[in-house]
Scaffold this motif. Sequence first.
Motif, PDB file in Angstrom:
ATOM      1  N   TYR A  77      40.249  38.638 -11.837  1.00 33.14           N
ATOM      2  CA  TYR A  77      38.840  39.016 -12.031  1.00 33.14           C
ATOM      3  C   TYR A  77      37.895  37.903 -11.588  1.00 33.14           C
ATOM      4  O   TYR A  77      36.969  38.117 -10.793  1.00 33.14           O
ATOM      5  N   ILE A  78      38.101  36.691 -12.093  1.00 37.61           N
ATOM      6  CA  ILE A  78      37.204  35.576 -11.777  1.00 37.61           C
ATOM      7  C   ILE A  78      37.287  35.220 -10.298  1.00 37.61           C
ATOM      8  O   ILE A  78      36.279  34.916  -9.654  1.00 37.61           O
ATOM      9  N   THR A  79      38.496  35.267  -9.744  1.00 40.63           N
ATOM     10  CA  THR A  79      38.674  34.950  -8.330  1.00 40.63           C
ATOM     11  C   THR A  79      37.950  35.952  -7.443  1.00 40.63           C
ATOM     12  O   THR A  79      37.246  35.572  -6.500  1.00 40.63           O
ATOM     13  N   LEU A  80      38.082  37.227  -7.743  1.00 33.21           N
ATOM     14  CA  LEU A  80      37.503  38.272  -6.903  1.00 33.21           C
ATOM     15  C   LEU A  80      35.983  38.213  -6.887  1.00 33.21           C
ATOM     16  O   LEU A  80      35.360  38.144  -5.819  1.00 33.21           O
ATOM     17  N   VAL A  81      35.358  38.242  -8.070  1.00 32.53           N
ATOM     18  CA  VAL A  81      33.898  38.302  -8.105  1.00 32.53           C
ATOM     19  C   VAL A  81      33.274  36.996  -7.598  1.00 32.53           C
ATOM     20  O   VAL A  81      32.243  37.004  -6.924  1.00 32.53           O
ATOM     21  N   GLY A  82      33.915  35.871  -7.904  1.00 34.15           N
ATOM     22  CA  GLY A  82      33.370  34.602  -7.446  1.00 34.15           C
ATOM     23  C   GLY A  82      33.523  34.379  -5.959  1.00 34.15           C
ATOM     24  O   GLY A  82      32.652  33.792  -5.317  1.00 34.15           O
ATOM     25  N   SER A  83      34.623  34.871  -5.384  1.00 34.18           N
ATOM     26  CA  SER A  83      34.879  34.657  -3.961  1.00 34.18           C
ATOM     27  C   SER A  83      33.824  35.319  -3.085  1.00 34.18           C
ATOM     28  O   SER A  83      33.489  34.814  -2.001  1.00 34.18           O
ATOM     29  N   ILE A  84      33.291  36.444  -3.533  1.00 30.38           N
ATOM     30  CA  ILE A  84      32.212  37.096  -2.782  1.00 30.38           C
ATOM     31  C   ILE A  84      31.017  36.151  -2.664  1.00 30.38           C
ATOM     32  O   ILE A  84      30.437  35.968  -1.592  1.00 30.38           O
ATOM     33  N   GLY A  85      30.651  35.530  -3.785  1.00 33.88           N
ATOM     34  CA  GLY A  85      29.553  34.573  -3.772  1.00 33.88           C
ATOM     35  C   GLY A  85      29.856  33.345  -2.939  1.00 33.88           C
ATOM     36  O   GLY A  85      28.971  32.803  -2.260  1.00 33.88           O
ATOM     37  N   VAL A  86      31.103  32.881  -2.978  1.00 31.17           N
ATOM     38  CA  VAL A  86      31.501  31.699  -2.202  1.00 31.17           C
ATOM     39  C   VAL A  86      31.271  31.927  -0.711  1.00 31.17           C
ATOM     40  O   VAL A  86      30.738  31.061  -0.003  1.00 31.17           O
ATOM     41  N   ILE A  87      31.660  33.092  -0.219  1.00 38.14           N
ATOM     42  CA  ILE A  87      31.490  33.404   1.200  1.00 38.14           C
ATOM     43  C   ILE A  87      30.010  33.457   1.566  1.00 38.14           C
ATOM     44  O   ILE A  87      29.584  32.935   2.605  1.00 38.14           O
ATOM     45  N   VAL A  88      29.209  34.066   0.682  1.00 34.01           N
ATOM     46  CA  VAL A  88      27.760  34.117   0.919  1.00 34.01           C
ATOM     47  C   VAL A  88      27.185  32.711   0.951  1.00 34.01           C
ATOM     48  O   VAL A  88      26.409  32.347   1.842  1.00 34.01           O
ATOM     49  N   GLY A 190      39.452  27.194  -1.638  1.00 33.09           N
ATOM     50  CA  GLY A 190      40.201  27.559  -0.441  1.00 33.09           C
ATOM     51  C   GLY A 190      39.430  28.519   0.435  1.00 33.09           C
ATOM     52  O   GLY A 190      39.315  28.328   1.653  1.00 33.09           O
ATOM     53  N   ILE A 191      38.876  29.560  -0.186  1.00 32.67           N
ATOM     54  CA  ILE A 191      38.076  30.534   0.557  1.00 32.67           C
ATOM     55  C   ILE A 191      36.815  29.878   1.103  1.00 32.67           C
ATOM     56  O   ILE A 191      36.400  30.132   2.240  1.00 32.67           O
ATOM     57  N   GLY A 192      36.188  29.007   0.304  1.00 37.28           N
ATOM     58  CA  GLY A 192      34.989  28.304   0.759  1.00 37.28           C
ATOM     59  C   GLY A 192      35.255  27.408   1.952  1.00 37.28           C
ATOM     60  O   GLY A 192      34.449  27.334   2.883  1.00 37.28           O
ATOM     61  N   GLY A 193      36.410  26.723   1.926  1.00 35.65           N
ATOM     62  CA  GLY A 193      36.768  25.874   3.066  1.00 35.65           C
ATOM     63  C   GLY A 193      36.918  26.659   4.342  1.00 35.65           C
ATOM     64  O   GLY A 193      36.425  26.269   5.405  1.00 35.65           O
ATOM     65  N   VAL A 194      37.610  27.807   4.247  1.00 34.94           N
ATOM     66  CA  VAL A 194      37.783  28.666   5.420  1.00 34.94           C
ATOM     67  C   VAL A 194      36.438  29.187   5.909  1.00 34.94           C
ATOM     68  O   VAL A 194      36.151  29.200   7.116  1.00 34.94           O
ATOM     69  N   ALA A 195      35.575  29.608   4.970  1.00 38.85           N
ATOM     70  CA  ALA A 195      34.275  30.160   5.344  1.00 38.85           C
ATOM     71  C   ALA A 195      33.390  29.118   6.017  1.00 38.85           C
ATOM     72  O   ALA A 195      32.682  29.413   6.986  1.00 38.85           O
ATOM     73  N   ILE A 196      33.428  27.880   5.512  1.00 35.96           N
ATOM     74  CA  ILE A 196      32.614  26.819   6.097  1.00 35.96           C
ATOM     75  C   ILE A 196      33.084  26.498   7.513  1.00 35.96           C
ATOM     76  O   ILE A 196      32.283  26.282   8.427  1.00 35.96           O
ATOM     77  N   VAL A 197      34.406  26.468   7.699  1.00 34.78           N
ATOM     78  CA  VAL A 197      34.944  26.217   9.045  1.00 34.78           C
ATOM     79  C   VAL A 197      34.540  27.340   9.993  1.00 34.78           C
ATOM     80  O   VAL A 197      34.144  27.093  11.140  1.00 34.78           O
ATOM     81  N   GLN A 198      34.611  28.578   9.544  1.00 32.88           N
ATOM     82  CA  GLN A 198      34.208  29.707  10.386  1.00 32.88           C
ATOM     83  C   GLN A 198      32.721  29.679  10.695  1.00 32.88           C
ATOM     84  O   GLN A 198      32.287  30.191  11.730  1.00 32.88           O
ATOM     85  N   ALA A 199      31.943  29.082   9.774  1.00 37.81           N
ATOM     86  CA  ALA A 199      30.503  28.977  10.000  1.00 37.81           C
ATOM     87  C   ALA A 199      30.155  27.864  10.984  1.00 37.81           C
ATOM     88  O   ALA A 199      28.996  27.707  11.369  1.00 37.81           O
ATOM     89  N   GLY A 200      31.159  27.072  11.387  1.00 38.93           N
ATOM     90  CA  GLY A 200      30.913  26.071  12.423  1.00 38.93           C
ATOM     91  C   GLY A 200      31.292  24.644  12.074  1.00 38.93           C
ATOM     92  O   GLY A 200      31.269  23.773  12.945  1.00 38.93           O
ATOM     93  N   ALA A 201      31.650  24.372  10.813  1.00 40.91           N
ATOM     94  CA  ALA A 201      32.030  23.007  10.427  1.00 40.91           C
ATOM     95  C   ALA A 201      33.479  22.742  10.833  1.00 40.91           C
ATOM     96  O   ALA A 201      34.257  23.657  11.072  1.00 40.91           O
TER      97      ALA A 201
END
Length: 251
Positions: A77-88, A190-201
């Motif tokens: 539950y916590i992983t799912l709802v929070g991960s959406i915000g992390v990507i945003v 982990g998801i945030g790291g992937v998202a930041i790299v995809q965003a250009g970092a």
Amino acid sequence: MEWIHSLGLFLGSLIANTLASLSGGGAGLLQFPLLLFFGLPFSVALATHKVASVALGLGAAATHIKQKSVTYQEVAYITLVGSIGVIVGANLIVLIAGDIAERLLGGMILALGVYSYFKKQLGQQATPRNRTWLGWFTGGIGLLLIGIINGSLTAGSGLLVTLFLVRWFGYSYKQAVALTMICVGLFWNGIGGVAIVQAGASIYWPWLPVLLLASFIGGAIGAYLSTRLSNQRIKRYFEILTLLVGLKLLF
């Protein structure tokens, strides 16, 4: 000089992640500034820190799962709802003035630490509440917003999650710290790291093995200590970390 940098990074990361695993967040208080101090650009340091923090979650998860401190349903539950915000949040960081956002976050974290200090019985016993469908839904919105903070900033979001779980859902500090370390430390970062790299970092790979090792060991040590200490002692460590993180972000 490279081995001196590596030793400094290892010791700094070990201390930061041990304290974070013990109190429910704040690893970025020391680890991220160290990366900047040793010359990495902001976006590279942020991506490297996020990926390295995954090992903090792994180290803590290994202990907490063995101790059966959490349930898989809560983690999911916590992983799912929070991960959406992390990507945003990871995609918003390029649009937001970092210094303003960090000061706002610092003030919020400092206020939470003060609130916890004056609420002497907060989180000392598990007192389940808001566990209806409406409570889970409303709590999910709160966790999603904290996920946005996690994806866009470097320190403090784990502390927000810890106190949110204590205050909204009625977890004890021990339970909240365990959930935060697994969900935020392992999955959100982990998801945030992937998202930041995809965003250009980009990630600075030469230092990553040292950071991963220190984060894993620190996470395991902190999780072990948290299962042995009282809720009152963990609450006090949480309040100290919120004070330090809040002041750092403010000033």
